[in-house]
Design an enzyme around this catalytic site. Structure first.
Site, PDB file in Angstrom:
ATOM      1  N   MET A   1       8.838   4.622   5.161  1.00  0.00           N
ATOM      2  CA  MET A   1       8.980   3.244   4.692  1.00  0.00           C
ATOM      3  C   MET A   1      10.185   3.089   3.770  1.00  0.00           C
ATOM      4  SD  MET A   1       6.824   1.693   6.431  1.00  0.00           S
ATOM      5  CE  MET A   1       7.246   0.105   5.746  1.00  0.00           C
ATOM      6  N   GLU A   2      10.490   4.121   3.003  1.00  0.00           N
ATOM      7  CA  GLU A   2      11.654   4.065   2.123  1.00  0.00           C
ATOM      8  C   GLU A   2      12.943   4.013   2.934  1.00  0.00           C
ATOM      9  OE1 GLU A   2       8.257   4.957  -0.263  1.00  0.00           O
ATOM     10  OE2 GLU A   2       8.897   5.789   1.654  1.00  0.00           O
TER      11      GLU A   2
ATOM     12  N   ASP B   1      23.851 -11.548   3.462  1.00  0.00           N
ATOM     13  CA  ASP B   1      24.016 -12.379   2.269  1.00  0.00           C
ATOM     14  C   ASP B   1      25.483 -12.512   1.870  1.00  0.00           C
ATOM     15  OD1 ASP B   1      23.117 -13.840  -0.098  1.00  0.00           O
ATOM     16  OD2 ASP B   1      23.723 -12.040  -1.195  1.00  0.00           O
TER      17      ASP B   1
ATOM     18  N   LEU C   1       0.800  -1.225   0.000  1.00  0.00           N
ATOM     19  CA  LEU C   1       0.000   0.000   0.000  1.00  0.00           C
ATOM     20  C   LEU C   1       0.834   1.277   0.000  1.00  0.00           C
ATOM     21  CD1 LEU C   1      -2.850  -1.137   2.409  1.00  0.00           C
ATOM     22  CD2 LEU C   1      -2.776  -1.241  -0.092  1.00  0.00           C
ATOM     23  N   CYS C   2       2.136   1.151  -0.218  1.00  0.00           N
ATOM     24  CA  CYS C   2       2.997   2.336  -0.309  1.00  0.00           C
ATOM     25  C   CYS C   2       2.848   2.987  -1.675  1.00  0.00           C
ATOM     26  CB  CYS C   2       4.464   1.952  -0.109  1.00  0.00           C
ATOM     27  SG  CYS C   2       4.925   1.730   1.597  1.00  0.00           S
ATOM     28  N   HIS C   3       2.854   4.309  -1.667  1.00  0.00           N
ATOM     29  CA  HIS C   3       2.809   5.058  -2.923  1.00  0.00           C
ATOM     30  C   HIS C   3       4.181   5.040  -3.584  1.00  0.00           C
ATOM     31  CE1 HIS C   3      -0.566   6.787  -0.662  1.00  0.00           C
ATOM     32  NE2 HIS C   3      -1.104   7.021  -1.843  1.00  0.00           N
TER      33      HIS C   3
END
EC number: 4.6.1.17
Length: 157
Positions: A110-111, A125, A73-75
């Site tokens: 969120m970014e 990793d 739901l992030c733009h």
């Protein structure tokens, strides 16, 4: 109020059409704990896969740009700045700080969190062959500027 739910409780993307364009910035952090020998190998540039910090930095930047592809739901945002800093912290930890900026209608928390998380995952990793016991810790928002909710600064951990 949960803005990602409609009147029937269904998830939807928030409509930001009527929100003002303002400067927004967010800073997030993460830590990767590892064996001291693993950190020394990274810092000394002796990892056989190359410069771990450089690869993790690029991965974090790329992740910030792809956040809306990962979080449903992030733009999609037109980021104007992404900075990912990695540093040795003590004898057994890498500290990651990610900063995202833009002028837009919605925030960049969120970014920044995605950038810090993916940088940490990239370190894991690249180093898992020599240290499977690494842990990724303390992924959190440190600061947020701009928007209707104003300024947020996390307490010192």
């Amino acid at each position: 109020m949960l803005t990602h739910l409609d009147s029937q409780g269904r998830a939807h993307m928030v409509d930001v059409t009527d929100k003002s364009v303002t400067f927004r910035e967010a800073v997030a952090e993460a830590r990767v704990r590892m064996l001291p020998e693993t950190l020394k190998m990274i810092v000394d540039g002796a990892h056989p896969k190359g410069d771990v910090f450089a690869v993790a930095r690029i991965a974090g930047i790329q992740a910030a740009k792809k956040t809306s592809d990962l979080i449903p739901l992030c733009h999609p945002l037109m980021l104007t700045g992404v900075k990912v800093e990695l540093s040795a912290d003590g004898a057994d930890s890498v500290h990651i700080v990610a900063r995202c900026k833009l002028s837009g209608q919605t925030g960049v928390e969120m970014e920044a969190l995605t950038a810090a998380s993916v940088a940490a995952l990239t370190i894991y990793d690249m180093c898992k062959a020599v240290d499977r016991g690494m842990t990724i810790e303390s992924i959190r928002l440190l600061e947020k500027l701009g928007g209707k909710s104003g300024h947020f600064k996390a307490d010192q951990a």
